[in-house]
Scaffold this active site. Structure first.
Site, PDB file in Angstrom:
ATOM      1  N   ARG A 181      52.742  55.351  41.324  1.00 23.21           N
ATOM      2  CA  ARG A 181      53.104  53.993  41.790  1.00 23.21           C
ATOM      3  C   ARG A 181      54.037  54.067  43.024  1.00 23.21           C
ATOM      4  NH1 ARG A 181      49.761  54.201  38.893  1.00 23.21           N
ATOM      5  NH2 ARG A 181      49.582  53.402  36.791  1.00 23.21           N
TER       6      ARG A 181
ATOM      7  N   SER B 118      52.881  45.865  33.812  1.00 28.68           N
ATOM      8  CA  SER B 118      54.024  46.691  33.417  1.00 28.68           C
ATOM      9  C   SER B 118      55.174  46.467  34.386  1.00 28.68           C
ATOM     10  CB  SER B 118      53.637  48.169  33.429  1.00 28.68           C
ATOM     11  OG  SER B 118      52.707  48.410  32.406  1.00 28.68           O
TER      12      SER B 118
ATOM     13  N   GLU C 240      58.579  48.830  38.356  1.00 32.07           N
ATOM     14  CA  GLU C 240      57.328  49.049  39.089  1.00 32.07           C
ATOM     15  C   GLU C 240      57.042  47.813  39.941  1.00 32.07           C
ATOM     16  OE1 GLU C 240      53.994  50.465  36.686  1.00 32.07           O
ATOM     17  OE2 GLU C 240      52.649  49.139  37.797  1.00 32.07           O
TER      18      GLU C 240
HETATM   19  C1  LIG Z   1      47.875  41.666  33.438  1.00 29.32           C
HETATM   20  C2  LIG Z   1      48.198  42.714  34.453  1.00 29.32           C
HETATM   21  C3  LIG Z   1      47.796  44.016  34.258  1.00 29.32           C
HETATM   22  C4  LIG Z   1      48.087  45.003  35.211  1.00 29.32           C
HETATM   23  N1  LIG Z   1      47.664  46.279  34.995  1.00 29.32           N
HETATM   24  C5  LIG Z   1      47.939  47.228  35.906  1.00 29.32           C
HETATM   25  C6  LIG Z   1      47.489  48.577  35.704  1.00 29.32           C
HETATM   26  O1  LIG Z   1      46.822  48.899  34.741  1.00 29.32           O
HETATM   27  N2  LIG Z   1      47.827  49.493  36.629  1.00 29.32           N
HETATM   28  C7  LIG Z   1      48.558  49.184  37.739  1.00 29.32           C
HETATM   29  O2  LIG Z   1      48.832  50.080  38.557  1.00 29.32           O
HETATM   30  N3  LIG Z   1      48.986  47.923  37.954  1.00 29.32           N
HETATM   31  C8  LIG Z   1      48.694  46.939  37.078  1.00 29.32           C
HETATM   32  N4  LIG Z   1      49.131  45.672  37.287  1.00 29.32           N
HETATM   33  C9  LIG Z   1      49.968  45.372  38.474  1.00 29.32           C
HETATM   34  C10 LIG Z   1      49.179  44.928  39.715  1.00 29.32           C
HETATM   35  O3  LIG Z   1      47.950  44.317  39.376  1.00 29.32           O
HETATM   36  C11 LIG Z   1      48.918  46.090  40.673  1.00 29.32           C
HETATM   37  O4  LIG Z   1      50.127  46.664  41.120  1.00 29.32           O
HETATM   38  C12 LIG Z   1      48.113  45.681  41.899  1.00 29.32           C
HETATM   39  O5  LIG Z   1      47.853  46.817  42.678  1.00 29.32           O
HETATM   40  C13 LIG Z   1      48.818  44.643  42.776  1.00 29.32           C
HETATM   41  O6  LIG Z   1      47.877  44.147  43.696  1.00 29.32           O
HETATM   42  P1  LIG Z   1      48.108  42.717  44.380  1.00 29.32           P
HETATM   43  O7  LIG Z   1      47.023  42.502  45.352  1.00 29.32           O
HETATM   44  O8  LIG Z   1      48.290  41.675  43.352  1.00 29.32           O
HETATM   45  O9  LIG Z   1      49.460  43.014  45.148  1.00 29.32           O
HETATM   46  P2  LIG Z   1      50.705  42.027  45.329  1.00 29.32           P
HETATM   47  O10 LIG Z   1      51.348  41.804  43.999  1.00 29.32           O
HETATM   48  O11 LIG Z   1      50.280  40.853  46.103  1.00 29.32           O
HETATM   49  O12 LIG Z   1      51.662  42.943  46.199  1.00 29.32           O
HETATM   50  C14 LIG Z   1      52.259  44.095  45.620  1.00 29.32           C
HETATM   51  C15 LIG Z   1      52.936  44.893  46.742  1.00 29.32           C
HETATM   52  O13 LIG Z   1      51.942  45.394  47.624  1.00 29.32           O
HETATM   53  C16 LIG Z   1      52.166  44.915  48.961  1.00 29.32           C
HETATM   54  N5  LIG Z   1      50.861  44.623  49.538  1.00 29.32           N
HETATM   55  C17 LIG Z   1      49.895  43.775  49.068  1.00 29.32           C
HETATM   56  N6  LIG Z   1      48.836  43.788  49.882  1.00 29.32           N
HETATM   57  C18 LIG Z   1      49.146  44.650  50.899  1.00 29.32           C
HETATM   58  C19 LIG Z   1      48.456  45.088  52.059  1.00 29.32           C
HETATM   59  N7  LIG Z   1      47.237  44.654  52.358  1.00 29.32           N
HETATM   60  N8  LIG Z   1      49.071  45.989  52.880  1.00 29.32           N
HETATM   61  C20 LIG Z   1      50.315  46.451  52.604  1.00 29.32           C
HETATM   62  N9  LIG Z   1      51.024  46.058  51.510  1.00 29.32           N
HETATM   63  C21 LIG Z   1      50.428  45.181  50.670  1.00 29.32           C
HETATM   64  C22 LIG Z   1      52.998  43.653  48.807  1.00 29.32           C
HETATM   65  O14 LIG Z   1      53.752  43.403  49.987  1.00 29.32           O
HETATM   66  C23 LIG Z   1      53.873  44.029  47.622  1.00 29.32           C
HETATM   67  O15 LIG Z   1      54.933  44.855  48.014  1.00 29.32           O
HETATM   68  C24 LIG Z   1      48.830  44.664  36.371  1.00 29.32           C
HETATM   69  C25 LIG Z   1      49.234  43.341  36.569  1.00 29.32           C
HETATM   70  C26 LIG Z   1      48.916  42.366  35.629  1.00 29.32           C
HETATM   71  C27 LIG Z   1      49.337  40.943  35.869  1.00 29.32           C
END
Ligand SMILES: Cc1cc2nc3c(=O)[nH]c(=O)nc-3n(C[C@H](O)[C@H](O)[C@H](O)COP(=O)(O)OP(=O)(O)OC[C@H]3O[C@@H](n4cnc5c(N)ncnc54)[C@H](O)[C@@H]3O)c2cc1C
Length: 327
Positions: free
Chosen positions: A176, A245, A315
């Protein structure tokens, strides 16, 4: 910083949507948090390039995907949020058999696309409710797989609008954790005082990646996706807003196990509660503020540290400013 009114951004060439004072609770899975000064949703990559070129150099910019790992403090975000999930949605098979995926594509769509083309190794993306951009930024993963394991190279865009192609070797990649090795440019920044708190500004964003996946059987991949999703439904509190998480697992242990062992399940501050079903999830049981959630994170962290000596690191990404009345 000079205040920039939306009208100053608009040129004939822009085709996306620019909005002011946007509640970020609409764009984060916790359904909590403050307002973004401006939000730009580009139409496509070309439009994003034009937009970034029109921005004044001192305008803070942050990329947001589906907000599934993000807490925006109640005082909100200065500057511009780039909302990429409905914008960068292209996916195609390249001549060499790799997949080009743009940063706004969701994990579920990516997993289904790979299965449709009889490729394996992308099944784990199905259960991660984020975009490829967020998964690249987080090195998201589960069940033994991680995003960067399948990345051949990444396409990024600088704050100036310049496109770059980057190799995995350009990044320091861990659990992560993803950071550009080049000094002075960051995708991630850990402030020692506020773990996982970001500056409210990024210099470079992911706009896509080429993924290399081995040949497989689409039917088998679809069955695996179904099995992984059932596993999630059984173990995660998906009926209430959450961000997955909250803490990274410490070496050789699980954050959920430690939190449960410390008797912290159901601990509640305001509308934020440690989930009964999964102790590493904080759920919004109704009306949680970002401060409720952040205070609960700190409380859990302090309690686990006190009782076990182990320091849990968040995280989830915490950005933005505290509300004026924050203590
Ligand atoms: C129910 C649930 C289950 C989940 N299960 C997992 C799991 O199994 N494993 C896991 O790793 N995570 C999990 N997550 C967390 C999350 O889904 C991941 O971290 C995912 O990668 C976040 O993607 P996002 O597009 O929503 O990013 P965001 O939440 O929109 O952004 C997260 C970070 O990434 C940055 N970011 C977003 N897009 C870009 C881009 N294009 N360029 C540069 N930076 C960027 C943002 O600025 C921020 O710092 C879960 C979340 C939920 C709600």
């Amino acid at each position: 910083m000079n205040m920039i009114e939306p009208a100053h951004f608009i040129t004939e060439k822009l085709r996306g949507t620019l909005r002011s004072n946007v509640p970020m609770c609409q764009h984060t899975s916790w359904r909590a948090g403050g307002y973004a000064e401006r939000v730009y949703q580009p139409t496509d990559l070309a439009d994003l390039i034009v937009f970034l070129r029109t921005l004044p150099a001192d305008e803070p910019v942050v990329a947001v995907g589906l907000g599934s790992n993000l807490l925006v403090r109640d005082g909100g975000l200065r500057g511009t949020v780039l909302l990429l999930h409905a914008a960068l949605t292209e996916m195609r098979i390249e001549a060499d058999g790799s997949i080009y995926v743009q940063a706004g594509v969701s994990g579920a769509k990516l997993a289904r696309f790979a299965a449709k083309h009889n490729l394996k190794g992308a099944e784990f993306f199905a259960g991660i409710p984020g975009t490829l951009g967020g998964m690249l930024a987080m090195n998201a993963g589960c069940y033994g797989s991680e995003t960067w394991n399948v990345v051949a190279n990444a396409q990024t865009i600088m704050r100036s609008g310049k496109l770059l192609e980057r190799e995995p070797d350009d990044y320091e990649i861990g659990y992560r954790h993803v950071a550009l090795r080049k000094k002075g440019i960051y995708l991630e920044h850990d402030d020692a005082r506020i773990p996982n708190s970001l500056p409210f500004h990024q210099e470079e964003f992911f706009v896509g990646a080429r993924l290399r996946l081995p040949a497989g059987d689409g039917e088998v991949a679809r069955r695996e996706i179904k099995a992984l999703l059932s596993k999630r439904i059984a173990s995660q509190p998906l009926n209430l807003p959450n961000a997955g998480s909250v803490f990274r697992n410490p070496p050789n242990d699980y954050a959920a196990r430690l939190i449960e062992q410390c008797g912290l399940k159901n601990l509640q501050i305001g509308g934020a509660r440690v989930s009964e079903q999964h102790a590493n999830f904080i759920v919004n049981v109704g009306g949680a503020t970002a401060a409720d959630i952040e205070n609960l994170i700190s409380e859990v962290q302090a309690s686990v540290q006190h009782k076990t000596g182990i320091c849990l690191h968040p995280e989830v990404r915490i950005i933005g400013e505290y509300a004026r009345n924050h203590e």
